[in-house]
Design a protein around this motif. Structure first.
Motif, PDB file in Angstrom:
ATOM      1  N   ARG A   1      59.259 -85.749  52.632  1.00  0.00           N
ATOM      2  CA  ARG A   1      59.218 -85.607  51.174  1.00  0.00           C
ATOM      3  C   ARG A   1      59.067 -84.142  50.805  1.00  0.00           C
ATOM      4  O   ARG A   1      58.175 -83.456  51.304  1.00  0.00           O
TER       5      ARG A   1
ATOM      6  N   GLY B   1      59.063 -86.740  44.199  1.00  0.00           N
ATOM      7  CA  GLY B   1      59.688 -85.975  45.267  1.00  0.00           C
ATOM      8  C   GLY B   1      61.049 -86.491  45.703  1.00  0.00           C
ATOM      9  O   GLY B   1      61.622 -87.423  45.129  1.00  0.00           O
TER      10      GLY B   1
ATOM     11  N   SER C   1      54.321 -79.516  41.775  1.00  0.00           N
ATOM     12  CA  SER C   1      53.562 -80.161  42.854  1.00  0.00           C
ATOM     13  C   SER C   1      52.288 -79.403  43.213  1.00  0.00           C
ATOM     14  O   SER C   1      51.618 -79.753  44.190  1.00  0.00           O
TER      15      SER C   1
END
Length: 640
Positions: A416, A434, A576
């Motif tokens: 990922r 992702g 992220s």
């Protein structure tokens, strides 16, 4: 020494492996030299006239080939060194290591590991929309969520001046968003919460006057959003003219320190090719407690050495005031006051972990039982910035303050990139969003990874991951996730195109997604949903990180066995990276077995290195034996 025939066999096998890598190098070369010069520019006709500055878009690493060649060459050299070691020819081993500069042979990162389904996975449901693309986000002290985006040619909200809004404030209760105005382009900024509770966005990118002439240059921008008082909903971002960063920063990270000052690190100077050092800003600066700059940049060696993989570094404040910093595959413990490296850590095996192949980094909950020492996990990543890049399934977990810290390796069920890890109220971690292929950047990712992964850090390695529910919505580049006051997780975003696309086309496979989803974790699913602690009352909402105490009263259901109190800071969320995020489980006294009415005394941590000043959420988490912990509705407090 081993017999000559065996030696020849081993060398032939080694040569075969080396030839495989050389073949891969050749394939990379052919792919890179294929005519694709204007492929991405042709998708952006309204920006072709800006080709001179190229300060729009994303920082593409145009020199991918040399980096990948270097990686493949290193693999080939490691094979040769391994072969030499097997034959006992240590003089050759030493010579190879000296020539190539490899200090040690790294352990390969593990491949994907299957994970069982969680017996109580929770559920994901839609809950309104964000109004603007959700590039950045934060949970505000009023319980609402701010979304912050770049200048766009379309959003779902408009301002009184009839321009599109690029920021919004979302109410989880009404599921409605209102527009917020700003003055400078916040494209790919960093941020944090200041000690006084204000949310701040740092850096950004150039204006796009042909789209919106009211928004100016954001490279040095500092934007403040105050939601510490009542009746501030909908109030615009505050951007005083004299509030600027010392230098331009695009893709910078930030961390609030114990004294309330802010450490701001990395960024691009101009948005141009990060493979050219003259475009980069591998420095840090310090902001005062009020969010104004101290006016000086300091070069940072780990950022310099890891160019072009130096942007959006992972930062975690440690209990001694030093900062853990991670970029690319490298990490160190850095003394900000002393301006020196305290400890250089082992490289993390596997692929790149930060922009443009960002995975995610989470610091486990801190407790007095381990003297508030950090335990950090980094998961996911990728090999290079292209749609063809494989993604990394591996995770590394490290305690950087150990005498001899080493990465403990484990892995997710699949590779990922852009995976997002968020602490939940019970101390578990949820991984969402992702892609299984590609990298960060516009239209550079494919194979969306839509199954939530639940990670229990208390379990043995190999047993920590379980599968949660699957979202029907792809969440690729420019997606976010954050924990809400009620203990659920908000998920939104995905704007993997240069300008918003509302319907998929052959040219644009993935759209700009405004839909918000709410994930209900296992601790609020099934019978646990009706077992929350209720009528929670805190003796004070102004707390100090000095070892002082406060009281909490609450009611529990039958069968309650104990209580934990979580002090949680969600931080600034983008790409992220959860800047400043941390959770502490505080020491408590006074639990009364068998009583529905509870009153406990809670002890704060001893200093601001453990709980830097700013807004936090208090979650009362009641333990129900086989059912585990169930959190009550969180309440904001201000820590000084």
């Amino acid at each position: 020494m081993i017999p000559g025939t065996v030696l020849q066999l081993k060398l032939r096998k080694t040569q075969f492996k080396i030839n495989q890598h050389l073949h891969e190098i050749l394939q990379l070369s052919l792919r890179e030299t294929h005519p694709r010069i204007n492929q991405h520019l042709q998708k952006m006709p309204h920006l072709l006239r800006h080709r001179e500055s190229l300060s729009w878009g994303v920082p593409r690493i145009r020199k991918r080939l040399p980096l990948e060649l270097l990686r493949r060459t290193a693999l080939a050299v490691q094979l040769m060194i391994t072969s030499c070691a097997e034959t006992g020819l240590w003089a050759v081993v030493v010579l190879c290591m000296v020539i190539v500069g490899i200090p040690q042979l790294t352990v390969p990162a593990p491949g994907p590991s299957p994970a069982p389904a969680n017996e109580n996975p929770g559920k994901i449901v839609e809950a309104g929309d964000s109004g603007v693309p959700a590039m950045h986000a934060g949970l505000l002290p009023n319980g609402k969520v701010v979304f912050l985006d770049k200048v766009e040619d379309f959003t779902k909200l408009k301002l009184p001046n009839n321009q599109f809004a690029y920021s919004s404030e979302y109410d989880p209760e009404t599921k409605k968003a209102v527009p917020l105005a700003y003055k400078t382009n916040a494209f790919c900024s960093g941020g944090t919460f200041l000690a006084d509770g204000r949310f701040v966005s740092l850096g950004g990118n150039a204006p796009l006057a042909e789209i919106d002439p009211t928004v100016g240059d954001g490279f040095k921008g500092i934007r403040y959003l105050d939601r510490t008082k009542d009746d501030q909903e909908g109030k615009a971002w505050d951007e005083p003219e004299d509030a600027k960063l010392t230098s331009a920063r695009w893709y910078a990270s930030a961390q609030t320190l114990a004294d309330g000052t802010v450490f701001v690190a990395s960024g691009s100077l101009n948005g141009l090719d990060p493979a050219k050092p003259e475009n980069n800003n591998p420095t840090y600066e310090i902001l005062n407690k009020d969010g104004t700059t101290q006016g000086k940049d300091f070069e940072m060696d780990i950022l310099v050495k890891n160019q072009p993989y130096y942007m959006y570094p992972f930062l975690h404040l440690l209990n001694d005031g030093n900062v853990f910093i991670f970029v690319s595959k490298s990490s160190e413990v850095y003394d900000i006051k002393g301006q020196k490296i305290v400890k250089t850590l082992q490289d993390l095996p596997g692929d790149y972990r930060t922009y443009p192949n960002t995975g995610t980094s989470v610091m486990m909950p801190l407790t007095s039982g381990n003297k508030w020492a950090a335990d950090i996990i980094i998961c996911g990543g990728g090999a290079y910035q292209d749609t063809t890049s494989p993604t990394d399934p591996s995770c590394g977990r490290i305690k950087p303050q150990d005498d001899d810290p080493k990465w403990e390796m484990e892995s997710m069920p699949e590779g990922r990139g852009m995976v997002e890890g968020t602490l939940l109220a019970d101390g578990t971690i949820i991984f969402v969003n992702g892609a299984g292929r590609g990298a960060q950047g516009f239209e550079l990712a494919d194979q969306p990874t839509q199954t939530a992964l639940i990670y229990d850090p208390a379990k043995p390695a190999g047993q920590r991951f379980t599968l949660g529910p699957r979202s029907p919505i792809p969440r690729l580049y420019h997606s976010v996730a954050l924990l809400l006051l009620d203990g659920t997780l908000l998920i939104t975003g995905s704007n993997p195109v240069e300008m918003p696309v509302q319907e998929p086309t052959p040219e644009h496979k993935f759209i700009t997604d405004f839909r918000i989803e709410i994930y209900t974790p296992p601790y609020l699913s099934g019978e646990r949903a009706d077992m929350r602690p209720e009528n929670i009352k805190l003796s004070s909402k102004s707390l100090k990180a000095d070892g002082s105490t406060f009281n909490v009263e609450f009611e529990v259901s039958d069968g309650a066995k104990g209580v934990k109190l979580a002090l949680y800071h969600g931080g600034f969320v983008t790409h992220s990276v959860h800047m400043g995020a941390r959770m502490l489980f505080l020491d408590t006294e006074g639990w009364a077995n068998g009583s529905k009415q509870q009153k406990i005394t809670v002890k704060m941590p001893p200093n601001g290195n453990i709980a830097p000043p700013g807004p936090y959420v208090v979650y009362v988490v009641v333990d129900y034996d086989k059912l585990g912990g169930v959190p009550g509705i969180g309440q904001f407090v201000q820590v000084a």
